[in-house]
Design a protein around this motif. Structure first.
Motif, PDB file in Angstrom:
ATOM      1  N   HIS A  44      34.386  68.820  81.735  1.00 34.16           N
ATOM      2  CA  HIS A  44      35.488  69.430  80.993  1.00 34.16           C
ATOM      3  C   HIS A  44      36.695  69.364  81.919  1.00 34.16           C
ATOM      4  O   HIS A  44      36.736  70.039  82.954  1.00 34.16           O
ATOM      5  CB  HIS A  44      35.153  70.872  80.627  1.00 34.16           C
ATOM      6  N   LEU A  45      37.682  68.566  81.560  1.00 39.54           N
ATOM      7  CA  LEU A  45      38.686  68.176  82.537  1.00 39.54           C
ATOM      8  C   LEU A  45      39.715  69.246  82.864  1.00 39.54           C
ATOM      9  O   LEU A  45      40.460  69.106  83.838  1.00 39.54           O
ATOM     10  CB  LEU A  45      39.379  66.895  82.085  1.00 39.54           C
ATOM     11  N   ALA A  46      39.758  70.334  82.102  1.00 42.21           N
ATOM     12  CA  ALA A  46      40.704  71.400  82.428  1.00 42.21           C
ATOM     13  C   ALA A  46      40.432  71.960  83.821  1.00 42.21           C
ATOM     14  O   ALA A  46      41.359  72.244  84.585  1.00 42.21           O
ATOM     15  CB  ALA A  46      40.622  72.514  81.382  1.00 42.21           C
ATOM     16  N   LEU A  47      39.150  72.107  84.169  1.00 44.87           N
ATOM     17  CA  LEU A  47      38.797  72.631  85.492  1.00 44.87           C
ATOM     18  C   LEU A  47      39.129  71.621  86.586  1.00 44.87           C
ATOM     19  O   LEU A  47      39.556  72.001  87.681  1.00 44.87           O
ATOM     20  CB  LEU A  47      37.315  73.007  85.538  1.00 44.87           C
ATOM     21  N   PHE A  48      38.953  70.350  86.295  1.00 46.44           N
ATOM     22  CA  PHE A  48      39.327  69.313  87.261  1.00 46.44           C
ATOM     23  C   PHE A  48      40.821  69.431  87.575  1.00 46.44           C
ATOM     24  O   PHE A  48      41.237  69.347  88.730  1.00 46.44           O
ATOM     25  CB  PHE A  48      39.037  67.923  86.692  1.00 46.44           C
ATOM     26  N   GLU A  49      41.615  69.623  86.535  1.00 44.98           N
ATOM     27  CA  GLU A  49      43.070  69.714  86.720  1.00 44.98           C
ATOM     28  C   GLU A  49      43.457  70.949  87.518  1.00 44.98           C
ATOM     29  O   GLU A  49      44.370  70.907  88.338  1.00 44.98           O
ATOM     30  CB  GLU A  49      43.760  69.711  85.359  1.00 44.98           C
ATOM     31  N   LYS A  50      42.750  72.051  87.295  1.00 42.73           N
ATOM     32  CA  LYS A  50      43.039  73.276  88.052  1.00 42.73           C
ATOM     33  C   LYS A  50      42.797  73.081  89.545  1.00 42.73           C
ATOM     34  O   LYS A  50      43.423  73.736  90.373  1.00 42.73           O
ATOM     35  CB  LYS A  50      42.174  74.437  87.533  1.00 42.73           C
ATOM     36  N   VAL A  68      33.605  69.921  91.576  1.00 37.64           N
ATOM     37  CA  VAL A  68      33.839  70.801  90.424  1.00 37.64           C
ATOM     38  C   VAL A  68      32.608  71.663  90.148  1.00 37.64           C
ATOM     39  O   VAL A  68      32.728  72.852  89.823  1.00 37.64           O
ATOM     40  CB  VAL A  68      34.228  69.969  89.187  1.00 37.64           C
ATOM     41  N   GLN A  69      31.420  71.096  90.288  1.00 36.08           N
ATOM     42  CA  GLN A  69      30.199  71.882  90.096  1.00 36.08           C
ATOM     43  C   GLN A  69      30.090  72.997  91.147  1.00 36.08           C
ATOM     44  O   GLN A  69      29.628  74.103  90.837  1.00 36.08           O
ATOM     45  CB  GLN A  69      28.981  70.969  90.130  1.00 36.08           C
ATOM     46  N   GLU A  70      30.493  72.707  92.367  1.00 36.53           N
ATOM     47  CA  GLU A  70      30.516  73.750  93.401  1.00 36.53           C
ATOM     48  C   GLU A  70      31.433  74.891  92.972  1.00 36.53           C
ATOM     49  O   GLU A  70      31.100  76.074  93.165  1.00 36.53           O
ATOM     50  CB  GLU A  70      30.989  73.157  94.725  1.00 36.53           C
ATOM     51  N   LYS A  71      32.578  74.549  92.407  1.00 41.50           N
ATOM     52  CA  LYS A  71      33.528  75.560  91.947  1.00 41.50           C
ATOM     53  C   LYS A  71      32.943  76.374  90.797  1.00 41.50           C
ATOM     54  O   LYS A  71      33.097  77.600  90.742  1.00 41.50           O
ATOM     55  CB  LYS A  71      34.824  74.882  91.499  1.00 41.50           C
TER      56      LYS A  71
END
Length: 284
Positions: A44-50, A68-71
């Motif tokens: 889900h790219l919103a989290l990538f962008e954050k 991102v999975q770590e986050k």
């Protein structure tokens, strides 16, 4: 820690997601589309962008899957987190999809490919079944959703054969494989098996709530979800290419019977292509 709900597209992942979301994230076990938001999609790219990742570059997205999975796990204080994915577990361009530090296990839903093809034909708006079969055999297949220069979704899918093998045969973490047909025809027993698997890998002492599970199964019946989509719409349905309307996400469900929908040539071709898998999963 992440527990993956994984499948090739149109194999029952949303159904399982609905059951689990209703069981774990509602008080009364009653399903609604908002409940699905409790189980996010990946990527889900919103989290990538954050996190400042350039989502216009697919290689940057792939390189940062683990980050991102770590986050995600940090945000959940490393407690159990269900995530739905259609991605292959295969490394892409040397980039691993996940690792043992971030993943606790997975539930993989498999469906008879001869029934998958009709749903692929409908959902992805293919011209004919031959084109849908080519989609399912494409070893370089990716699902890319893009607006202007911004990626909204990027899924490394590959072929149906490769997809299921990368998950089912993996040695990275425990995996439970369930058949879509069992989820439809023996819903309560199959759902209980899923809950017990989750309890086992998460070392939970919480007992199975039989009465709530019964309400969940009743609430998530296909016809009820289809009626809900008709009345309220469903944000995961896609637009039809040639018309200004959305394609029904909840299409045929249990009525999707390849023997009645496919011509003999396609059936014979698929019986040959997927001979080993049909035997392995007792579809023959």
């Amino acid at each position: 820690m992440i527990i993956w709900l994984a499948s090739y597209p149109k194999s029952g992942n949303t159904y399982l997601r609905a059951l689990l979301a209703s069981y774990f994230f509602t008080e009364d076990g009653n399903f609604n589309f908002e409940t699905l938001d409790s189980i996010k999609l990946f990527p889900h790219l919103a989290l990538f962008e954050k996190l400042g990742i350039d989502t216009s570059n697919e290689n940057e997205v792939l390189k940062n899957y683990i980050k991102v999975q770590e986050k995600i796990n940090q945000m959940n204080n490393n407690s159990i987190c269900f995530i739905k994915t259609h991605s292959t577990l295969e490394a892409v361009n040397g980039n691993q999809f996940t690792d043992l530090k971030n993943s606790l296990g997975a539930i993989y839903i498999i469906r008879d490919p001869r029934n998958v093809i009709n749903s692929i034909f409908n959902h992805f708006d293919k011209k004919n079944y031959q084109e849908a079969l080519e989609f399912m055999q494409d070893e370089k297949r990716c699902l890319i959703h893009k607006e202007n220069n911004r990626y909204l979704g990027f899924v490394s899918l590959f072929s149906w054969k490769t997809h299921q093998k990368t998950w089912i045969k993996n040695n990275l973490f425990p995996i439970l494989t369930i058949k879509y047909e069992d989820l439809q025809n023996k819903t309560f027993d199959t759902f209980k098996e899923v809950i017990n698997f989750i309890k086992s890998i998460s070392k939970s002492n919480k007992s199975f709530d039989r009465e709530k599970a019964k309400k969940v199964v009743q609430s998530c019946q296909f016809e009820k979800m289809k009626k809900m989509e008709k009345e309220k719409g469903f944000n995961e349905s896609v637009m039809k290419k040639s018309e200004d309307r959305k394609i029904d996400f909840f299409h045929l469900g249990p009525k999707n019977n390849y023997k009645e929908l496919l011509n003999k040539d396609i059936i014979l071709k698929m019986n040959s292509i997927y001979k080993d898998e049909l035997k392995e999963f007792k579809y023959e």
